[in-house]
Design an enzyme around this catalytic site. Sequence first.
Site, PDB file in Angstrom:
ATOM      1  CG  ASP A 136      -1.993   1.004   1.103  1.00  0.00           C
ATOM      2  OD1 ASP A 136      -2.188   1.725  -0.031  1.00  0.00           O
ATOM      3  OD2 ASP A 136      -3.250   0.605   1.465  1.00  0.00           O
TER       4      ASP A 136
HETATM    5  C1  BGC Z   1      -4.887   3.319   0.124  1.00  0.00           C
HETATM    6  C2  BGC Z   1      -5.122   2.165  -1.166  1.00  0.00           C
HETATM    7  C3  BGC Z   1      -4.897   2.710  -2.308  1.00  0.00           C
HETATM    8  C4  BGC Z   1      -3.410   3.729  -2.460  1.00  0.00           C
HETATM    9  C5  BGC Z   1      -3.331   4.462  -3.789  1.00  0.00           C
HETATM   10  C6  BGC Z   1      -3.778   4.157  -0.176  1.00  0.00           C
HETATM   11  O1  BGC Z   1      -3.895   5.367   0.990  1.00  0.00           O
HETATM   12  O2  BGC Z   1      -5.040   2.670   1.413  1.00  0.00           O
HETATM   13  O3  BGC Z   1      -6.251   1.662  -0.973  1.00  0.00           O
HETATM   14  O4  BGC Z   1      -4.973   2.039  -3.575  1.00  0.00           O
HETATM   15  O5  BGC Z   1      -3.561   4.832  -1.385  1.00  0.00           O
HETATM   16  O6  BGC Z   1      -3.908   5.516  -3.910  1.00  0.00           O
END
Ligand code: BGC
Length: 728
Positions: A262
């Site tokens: 993530d």
């Molecule tokens: C979120 C993810 C997301 C990623 C990219 C993160 O803060 O938890 O779900 O895919 O950002 O945007």
Amino acid sequence: MPENQVKQKVDSLIKQMTLAEKIGQLNQLFVLPAAVPGMPGLKDEDIAQGEYGSFLFVTDPAQINRLQHIAVEKSRLHIPLLFGLDVIHGFRTVFPVPLALAASFDPATAERAQAVAAREASAAGVRWTFAPMVDIARDPRWGRIVEGAGEDPFLGAAMARAQVKGFQGAFEGESGHVLTSVKHFAGYGAADGGRDYDSSYIPEEQLWNVYLPPFHAAIEAGSATLMSAYMDLNGVPATGNRFLLQDVLREKWGFKGFVVSDAFAVRDLITHGFAKDPEDATYLAFEAGVNMDMGSRTYDDHLAKLVKDGRIKESQIDEMVRPILAAKVRLGLFENPYIDEAAAKAIFAAPEHKQEARRAAQRSAVLLRNEGALLPLDRGKYSSIAVIGPTADSAEDIRGSWTVADDPAQAVSVARGIRQKVGAGVQVETALGCEIRRKVPSMFDMLSAVKKPAPLTDEQNTMEIKKAVALAAKSDLTIMVLGETQDMSGEGASRTSLDLPGRQEELLEKVMATGKPVVLVLLNGRPLSITWAAEHVPAILEAWYPGAQGGNAIADLLFGDTNPGGKLPITFPRSVGQVPIYYAHNLTHQPEGSPGFFSRYWDEPSTPLYPFGYGLSYTKFAISHLKVNHEGVSVEVQNIGRRTGDEVVQLYIHQRAGKASRPVRLLKGFERVTLAPGQKKTVRFTLSDDELSYWSAAERKWVKDPGAYDVWVGNDSNASLHDTMNVE
Ligand code: BGC
């Protein structure tokens, strides 16, 4: 492309690549607006040097082409970039949020929605989505409950499969489709206190039986990639968790794709108190099985040294790069790296995409109450309609969160939808009623170029309430649009209360006191404890955040051009104090219904406000002739009302005794059927080993216990049509 050719191409690239080029493939750059503090800038020379394998958050087709030209033409080995994005519920055309799609209880609807999203995203050059989000969530305080399918693993697994199919198509790399990244592995939905990113403590029984099944379903459906989660799972950060990323994902489930962290989660291993420093964080995430570092640039900065020091072998790097290159080969990016910008525009404008979004919004809505058959509205009856509420005329809130590449001007608010439906002959007036705002601003405000005006004062809100009540009093009918603004759910959007925020409850009570007919439409992304409304407002339609066509779909539903048939994918509590409350709980000492029933709160009923699986229709259905035998379960459903409508026939089972105590009920089958008045259908379900086995924490394996099982079929989780069966 045949797999042997994919392998040949990857092998030949790996042979030619320098260590730096390999590490580049493991590095994903988060391209955020320059306004966001601390974001590294994007330099064209770095792309030409092969420093990046992937970008996230570039959505403009022209920009994507430009960057791709640099990678393909200027880099030594001409390796194309992979553009990823959170295509969560639509790219240019915004669909209902995932929780709403789950409420359709119709995987085909979710599949079609994501196929449209994939078509638009891939036309723009985005060939990878960070979806589906399949985290089971049983605490509605958690804002990201809106991104998943709710509380149930069986429904969650069905929605996971359908979304992977919709996004990816029939095979990985199919044109007009995108790769999926099922997320967030695993247990993110169980955050302590519903606080986003907080630790999860999940016992083995729940992990295997509740939280992991939708992930397993997505992997079995072929999800090309997977995203690790932010939080600690039982004390070990998910992004450095070998048990999750190796033992479960790769060894037990045989996953062959790649894992992306993530955003910034690799670097965060230091924050967790797990890694000593960025180099250690790199080592731990890499060793645990994270192929690609999203945004935190730790791999980029530290992997080479780890190889030099002999802590990581270059052959290990090769193995981590391979599935990333293979994904690019399968997508055909080496042959067709660029997109046709004009063709993309035509695809964005496809009228069938709007129709699909409208249909999905219709199918996602859940009718919670309809006393005296106020709905559907009688078209000729009202010459003036008031549409009141803080989100009633908002193009932003109808769409929900995660809309990054759409055209907000296309969004149809509830007020606009009603106006279009009733035409010029009926006077439609709107009123804000009151403003609702988060006390703590949303993290996404940072990314937005538009700065929000100062909130209304209490006196101003009082004036707005007065105006709204006066409007209701002079109108023949009032449609109240209450709930939450889109930024009140989603990432970093946890709440301590499930009540209507701001002064909406007061507004509602005052409007009701006018004595005029009132319909309540809810726009929200989590269960709300609308206990007063549930007793006093005659008609309530849960529309969630229905997407850009939401206003049209809501008007279609209210005026009976279509009939609501969605069901709740999550229990609605009476108050936040009941949380967690879910239908699939176990029975213990003195449960509800027993003579000395003390396993309860003394200040509130123990039942939920609305149970899982619940939802009404403008027609009525009879479910009968339940037959249970070794081949499975069959039941007859008939439309006994006067309108065509949909019913979701639901099958629940309960194992009476075995190696573990099992939940009072478990959903093990559902089917949404459309029936004309009088029409009947036999619905059949199979109960195979998949449905009957469970993870036994006592045996530490999947077991199927022989013995007696209860079977219920009906139209919500309180279904009463019952039989038993014996499992050998
Ligand atoms: C979120 C993810 C997301 C990623 C990219 C993160 O803060 O938890 O779900 O895919 O950002 O945007």
